[in-house]
Each structure stands twice: as structure tokens, then as C-alpha cells.
Motif scaffolding. Structure first.
Motif, mmCIF file in Angstrom:
data_model
loop_
_atom_site.group_PDB
_atom_site.id
_atom_site.type_symbol
_atom_site.label_atom_id
_atom_site.label_comp_id
_atom_site.label_asym_id
_atom_site.label_seq_id
_atom_site.Cartn_x
_atom_site.Cartn_y
_atom_site.Cartn_z
ATOM 1 N N SER A 2 -21.268 -46.469 -29.246
ATOM 2 C CA SER A 2 -21.115 -45.033 -29.009
ATOM 3 C C SER A 2 -19.944 -44.793 -28.065
ATOM 4 C CB SER A 2 -22.405 -44.460 -28.416
ATOM 5 O OG SER A 2 -22.541 -44.878 -27.083
ATOM 6 N N THR A 3 -19.487 -43.586 -28.048
ATOM 7 C CA THR A 3 -18.318 -43.254 -27.220
ATOM 8 C C THR A 3 -18.658 -43.322 -25.733
ATOM 9 O OG1 THR A 3 -18.842 -40.910 -27.404
ATOM 10 C CG2 THR A 3 -17.277 -41.810 -28.983
ATOM 11 N N ARG A 4 -19.879 -42.985 -25.388
ATOM 12 C CA ARG A 4 -20.262 -43.058 -23.969
ATOM 13 C C ARG A 4 -20.292 -44.511 -23.492
ATOM 14 N NH1 ARG A 4 -25.235 -38.808 -23.255
ATOM 15 N NH2 ARG A 4 -24.031 -36.943 -23.669
ATOM 16 N N LEU A 5 -20.861 -45.387 -24.307
ATOM 17 C CA LEU A 5 -20.934 -46.797 -23.958
ATOM 18 C C LEU A 5 -19.545 -47.413 -23.932
ATOM 19 C CD1 LEU A 5 -22.932 -48.984 -23.224
ATOM 20 C CD2 LEU A 5 -23.136 -49.540 -25.636
ATOM 21 N N ALA A 7 -16.816 -45.829 -23.173
ATOM 22 C CA ALA A 7 -16.163 -45.334 -21.962
ATOM 23 C C ALA A 7 -16.659 -46.107 -20.733
ATOM 24 C CB ALA A 7 -16.428 -43.846 -21.790
ATOM 25 N N LEU A 8 -17.926 -46.460 -20.730
ATOM 26 C CA LEU A 8 -18.494 -47.186 -19.593
ATOM 27 C C LEU A 8 -18.013 -48.633 -19.560
ATOM 28 C CD1 LEU A 8 -20.507 -47.216 -17.207
ATOM 29 C CD2 LEU A 8 -22.245 -47.914 -18.836
#
Length: 161
Positions: A2-5, A7-8
Motif C-alpha cells: 500500500s502507499t502508506r506502507l 511511504a513508511l
């Protein structure tokens, strides 16, 4: 992913490895640091118990007790208690002998943290155990002071015994 993961952890494989390594190091280092702080703060706490300054005031008066054979024996129960407290045994306090006035002054100034006063009828109450009924005592108090806290040095309520 996912994009959040992403980014992290990072967009590239190299960024993910570096950030995962840093996360693993933090997961290991934080509990070790907390354990080190706790053991450092509590380490040797029981070694300092004998350095707590306390004063014993002996107001006891000598009495005589009649033995079964008719001879009289002096009874100095207060002196025996003072000897036990100030002797070489581990009592948890650094006991010193004093009088009422000096004890009150040292307690007020913070030089002593507790004062134990042996009452004047201590020996007579001890000898009454073997004969006449012992006198009823009201609850007595041992004056104490608090050590320096974040609010400064202050007096605490008396501890009852």
C-alpha cells in the motif's frame, strides 16, 4: 504494497532494508535502555538503609522488681532497648541517643528523619506483665520528616505505632 506502507518503509528495496534495520535496532535498544535505567535507579537501594538518621530518646525511669526469693532486682528496660537499637546489629537506621530538645531541633532541621521516645513508665509496664495487669496505652506517635522531594523539604504526618 500500500502507499502508506511504502511511504513508511521506503520506495526502494535499499530504503526498506535501512529502515527495517533501524526499526529492529529500536525494538531491541528501547527495552534494554529502560531496563538499564530501572536497575540503575534501584540498584543498591537496600545498601543505604543503615544511613537513615534516627534519634532515640530514653525517658524511662528505673524500677525494681521483687524476685521469688525476695531479693530486689533493678529493671532498666529502656536502657536495654536503647542498647539494642544503637548496637552493632542491623536495624535499618543510624540510631543516635539524644534528649527531647535536641531531638526536636534535629527533626525540625532535617538532620534526623525519625525520633523514637521511650516513655517514662516503660520499665514499669514491662514488669507489670509478670504480676499486676499491664496499663492500657493509647496510641503513640513517632514524629518523622520527609526527605527532600520535588516540592522541597517538608514535614510529614506522624507515623503511628
Amino acid at each position: 504494497m500500500s502507499t502508506r506502507l511504502q511511504a513508511l518503509l521506503g520506495a526502494t528495496a535499499k530504503q526498506r532494508r535501512v529502515r527495517a534495520g533501524a526499526l529492529l535496532a529500536a525494538v531491541i535498544a528501547v527495552p534494554l535502555a529502560v531496563a538499564g535505567l530501572v536497575s540503575g535507579a534501584l540498584g543498591g537501594a537496600d545498601d543505604r538503609l543503615e544511613s537513615i538518621p534516627a534519634i532515640v530518646v530514653n525517658d524511662d525511669e528505673m524500677v525494681t522488681s521483687t524476685l521469688p526469693d525476695g531479693t530486689e532486682q533493678p529493671v532498666l528496660a529502656g536502657r536495654l532497648l536503647v542498647t539494642e537499637l544503637t548496637g552493632d546489629g542491623a536495624t535499618g537506621f543510624d540510631w543516635t541517643i539524644s534528649n527531647d530538645e535536641e531531638a526536636a531541633a534535629k527533626l525540625a532541621s532535617g538532620e534526623a528523619y525519625a525520633v523514637l521516645t521511650i516513655p517514662s513508665d516503660f520499665s514499669s509496664s514491662i514488669t507489670s506483665i509478670s504480676g499486676r495487669p499491664p496499663p492500657r496505652r493509647s496510641c503513640r506517635s513517632v514524629p518523622t520528616t520527609r526527605t527532600a522531594t520535588s516540592r522541597g523539604r517538608s514535614r510529614s504526618p506522624s507515623a503511628t505505632r
